[in-house]
Write a protein that holds these residues in place. Structure first.
Motif, PDB file in Angstrom:
ATOM      1  N   SER A  43       0.846  -1.190   0.000  1.00  0.00           N
ATOM      2  CA  SER A  43       0.000   0.000   0.000  1.00  0.00           C
ATOM      3  C   SER A  43       0.884   1.244   0.000  1.00  0.00           C
ATOM      4  O   SER A  43       2.056   1.208   0.385  1.00  0.00           O
ATOM      5  CB  SER A  43      -0.923  -0.007   1.213  1.00  0.00           C
ATOM      6  OG  SER A  43      -0.178   0.188   2.392  1.00  0.00           O
ATOM      7  N   GLY A  44       0.334   2.338  -0.424  1.00  0.00           N
ATOM      8  CA  GLY A  44       1.104   3.575  -0.559  1.00  0.00           C
ATOM      9  C   GLY A  44       1.700   4.077   0.737  1.00  0.00           C
ATOM     10  O   GLY A  44       2.876   4.467   0.785  1.00  0.00           O
ATOM     11  N   ALA A  45       0.928   4.071   1.789  1.00  0.00           N
ATOM     12  CA  ALA A  45       1.411   4.609   3.070  1.00  0.00           C
ATOM     13  C   ALA A  45       2.551   3.767   3.630  1.00  0.00           C
ATOM     14  O   ALA A  45       3.586   4.297   4.061  1.00  0.00           O
ATOM     15  CB  ALA A  45       0.267   4.669   4.073  1.00  0.00           C
ATOM     16  N   VAL A  46       2.378   2.464   3.633  1.00  0.00           N
ATOM     17  CA  VAL A  46       3.416   1.582   4.187  1.00  0.00           C
ATOM     18  C   VAL A  46       4.646   1.587   3.286  1.00  0.00           C
ATOM     19  O   VAL A  46       5.778   1.612   3.766  1.00  0.00           O
ATOM     20  CB  VAL A  46       2.867   0.156   4.381  1.00  0.00           C
ATOM     21  CG1 VAL A  46       3.961  -0.791   4.825  1.00  0.00           C
ATOM     22  CG2 VAL A  46       1.738   0.161   5.388  1.00  0.00           C
ATOM     23  N   GLY A  48       5.704   4.003   1.380  1.00  0.00           N
ATOM     24  CA  GLY A  48       6.412   5.265   1.610  1.00  0.00           C
ATOM     25  C   GLY A  48       7.180   5.258   2.919  1.00  0.00           C
ATOM     26  O   GLY A  48       8.312   5.751   2.993  1.00  0.00           O
ATOM     27  N   ALA A  49       6.574   4.709   3.954  1.00  0.00           N
ATOM     28  CA  ALA A  49       7.244   4.642   5.258  1.00  0.00           C
ATOM     29  C   ALA A  49       8.475   3.744   5.191  1.00  0.00           C
ATOM     30  O   ALA A  49       9.521   4.076   5.744  1.00  0.00           O
ATOM     31  CB  ALA A  49       6.273   4.145   6.321  1.00  0.00           C
ATOM     32  N   LEU A  50       8.352   2.605   4.511  1.00  0.00           N
ATOM     33  CA  LEU A  50       9.505   1.706   4.380  1.00  0.00           C
ATOM     34  C   LEU A  50      10.628   2.367   3.582  1.00  0.00           C
ATOM     35  O   LEU A  50      11.798   2.250   3.949  1.00  0.00           O
ATOM     36  CB  LEU A  50       9.079   0.395   3.720  1.00  0.00           C
ATOM     37  CG  LEU A  50       8.257  -0.554   4.581  1.00  0.00           C
ATOM     38  CD1 LEU A  50       7.787  -1.739   3.746  1.00  0.00           C
ATOM     39  CD2 LEU A  50       9.059  -1.033   5.765  1.00  0.00           C
ATOM     40  N   GLU A  51      10.268   3.040   2.505  1.00  0.00           N
ATOM     41  CA  GLU A  51      11.286   3.740   1.713  1.00  0.00           C
ATOM     42  C   GLU A  51      11.974   4.816   2.541  1.00  0.00           C
ATOM     43  O   GLU A  51      13.184   5.013   2.451  1.00  0.00           O
ATOM     44  CB  GLU A  51      10.657   4.342   0.465  1.00  0.00           C
ATOM     45  CG  GLU A  51      10.287   3.325  -0.581  1.00  0.00           C
ATOM     46  CD  GLU A  51       9.594   3.957  -1.785  1.00  0.00           C
ATOM     47  OE1 GLU A  51       9.631   5.203  -1.925  1.00  0.00           O
ATOM     48  OE2 GLU A  51       9.017   3.202  -2.567  1.00  0.00           O
ATOM     49  N   SER A  52      11.202   5.517   3.370  1.00  0.00           N
ATOM     50  CA  SER A  52      11.769   6.550   4.226  1.00  0.00           C
ATOM     51  C   SER A  52      12.742   5.961   5.245  1.00  0.00           C
ATOM     52  O   SER A  52      13.836   6.476   5.435  1.00  0.00           O
ATOM     53  CB  SER A  52      10.636   7.283   4.944  1.00  0.00           C
ATOM     54  OG  SER A  52      11.148   8.180   5.893  1.00  0.00           O
ATOM     55  N   VAL A  53      12.333   4.871   5.875  1.00  0.00           N
ATOM     56  CA  VAL A  53      13.204   4.223   6.876  1.00  0.00           C
ATOM     57  C   VAL A  53      14.482   3.715   6.220  1.00  0.00           C
ATOM     58  O   VAL A  53      15.587   3.915   6.749  1.00  0.00           O
ATOM     59  CB  VAL A  53      12.448   3.076   7.574  1.00  0.00           C
ATOM     60  CG1 VAL A  53      13.382   2.204   8.390  1.00  0.00           C
ATOM     61  CG2 VAL A  53      11.345   3.637   8.448  1.00  0.00           C
TER      62      VAL A  53
END
Length: 62
Positions: A43-46, A48-53
């Motif tokens: 999903s988009g939110a998860v 994006g969060a994984l890419e950020s981390v």
């Protein structure tokens, strides 16, 4: 306490394993869990969060 352990061991010995239907239900449940987990992770939110981390971890100074 010994009586309890003896009862537990005796109960474990009586269990011969899963039947074919139990394997089928377990396989279907595992596949359903994998599908739900895949949908959540992609999903988009998860995502994006994984890419950020990962990006912060790779840019961290050593």
């Amino acid at each position: 306490m010994r009586t309890w352990w003896r009862a537990r061991r005796a109960a474990a010995r009586r269990d011969d394993g899963m039947t074919t239907s139990e394997y089928a239900v377990g396989t279907i449940a595992a596949a359903a869990f994998a599908a739900v987990l895949y949908k959540i992770v992609t999903s988009g939110a998860v995502s994006g969060a994984l890419e950020s981390v990962i990006g912060k971890a790779l840019d961290a100074p050593f």
